[in-house]
Design an enzyme around this catalytic site. Structure first.
Site, short mmCIF file in Angstrom:
data_model
loop_
_atom_site.label_atom_id
_atom_site.label_comp_id
_atom_site.label_asym_id
_atom_site.label_seq_id
_atom_site.Cartn_x
_atom_site.Cartn_y
_atom_site.Cartn_z
NE ARG A 157 -56.56 0.81 -29.99
CZ ARG A 157 -57.43 0.65 -30.99
NH1 ARG A 157 -58.31 -0.30 -30.94
NH2 ARG A 157 -57.41 1.46 -32.02
CG HIS A 162 -57.68 -4.76 -35.33
ND1 HIS A 162 -58.05 -4.74 -34.00
CD2 HIS A 162 -57.98 -3.52 -35.83
CE1 HIS A 162 -58.53 -3.54 -33.72
NE2 HIS A 162 -58.50 -2.79 -34.80
CD GLN A 178 -62.85 -2.78 -36.49
OE1 GLN A 178 -62.58 -2.06 -35.55
NE2 GLN A 178 -64.00 -2.70 -37.14
CG ASP A 236 -56.89 -0.65 -42.05
OD1 ASP A 236 -57.20 0.46 -41.60
OD2 ASP A 236 -56.23 -1.48 -41.39
CB CYS A 273 -61.17 -1.16 -38.92
SG CYS A 273 -59.49 -0.68 -39.35
NE ARG A 312 -63.53 -2.98 -31.86
CZ ARG A 312 -62.33 -2.47 -32.05
NH1 ARG A 312 -62.01 -1.93 -33.18
NH2 ARG A 312 -61.41 -2.55 -31.10
N1 NVA Z 1 -54.99 -1.31 -39.39
C1 NVA Z 1 -55.06 -0.09 -38.63
C2 NVA Z 1 -56.06 -0.22 -37.55
C3 NVA Z 1 -56.15 0.96 -36.66
C4 NVA Z 1 -57.19 0.84 -35.56
C5 NVA Z 1 -53.68 0.18 -38.09
O1 NVA Z 1 -53.02 -0.74 -37.66
O2 NVA Z 1 -53.27 1.32 -38.08
#
Ligand code: NVA
Length: 214
Positions: free
Chosen positions: A14, A41, A44, A133, A173, A201
């Site tokens: 990650r 992602h 997710q 998001d 998410c 998840r």
């Molecule tokens: N789209 C968000 C996901 C975080 C888990 C980000 O990149 O911050």
């Protein structure tokens, strides 16, 4: 990467930059899972599709609205998912934050059913699921104040949610910017399944590991 290849059977990374993932993967002898990057992602989005199907049945032929930043990791992976799982994706975002050319070229080539509009009402009209998001993603080196201002009309509030089907789900998410991309009323409301997504998840990632190792 060389040392971890000796320790483990599989690795999930990650990371803020997608380049790290590719660079690290080059030296590994074991599978690598993208646990999140600034570009995509996938874990997710697979969880979100699973969460949708658990609640409503097959997503094939259904419609999903994405509101806010049309060019972040989640929207990129959703576009790919629309191509692979045969659902209609309507992205409501300002022109400045629309999906990038590379992903739209992929979408066209793969016959993904993706509509991009700067009209939030058009994006959510009659959809089966509304997603959003955080407006400023990790590693997003923008002027936060200016970006948030231009995304204001894409906030998922009751008024916009009411344009979707009455049975529509709301997904996010997490972590959430309450009062920014979504109101408390929506994220805490009956249509929201954000905590189920969080739970799923765990199980979807176990399945991904299983799939990679088999
Ligand atoms: N789209 C968000 C996901 C975080 C888990 C980000 O990149 O911050």
């Amino acid at each position: 990467a060389k040392v971890l290849s000796e320790y483990a059977d599989i690795i999930m990374l990650r990371t803020s930059s997608h380049k790290n993932l590719e660079e690290f993967g080059k030296y590994l002898n074991i599978p690598i899972i993208n646990g999140l990057s600034d570009q995509s992602h996938p874990c997710q989005v697979l969880t979100d599709l699973f969460s949708f199907e658990e609640a409503k049945g097959s997503i094939s032929g259904k419609s999903v609205a994405w509101l806010g930043d049309g060019n972040n990791n989640m929207s990129n992976s959703l576009i790919e998912a629309a191509g692979k799982f045969d659902f209609k994706l309507k992205i409501g975002c300002p022109n400045k934050y629309k999906p990038n050319k590379k992903i739209m070229t992929w979408a066209k080539k793969n016959k993904a059913n993706v509509l991009v509009t700067d009209n939030p009402a058009e994006a959510v009209k009659d959809v089966d699921c509304v997603m959003t998001d955080k407006w400023v993603s990790m590693n997003d080196k923008v002027n936060k104040k200016a970006k948030k201002k231009s995304l204001k009309k894409y906030q998922v509030n009751k008024k916009l949610m009411n344009l979707a089907k009455s049975s529509a789900l709301f997904m996010h998410c997490l972590p959430v910017g309450r009062g920014e991309e979504v109101t408390d009323e929506v994220i805490d409301g009956k249509q929201s399944i954000v905590w189920t997504q969080a739970l799923n998840r765990v199980h979807v990632q176990k399945s991904i590991i299983n799939w990679c190792l088999n």
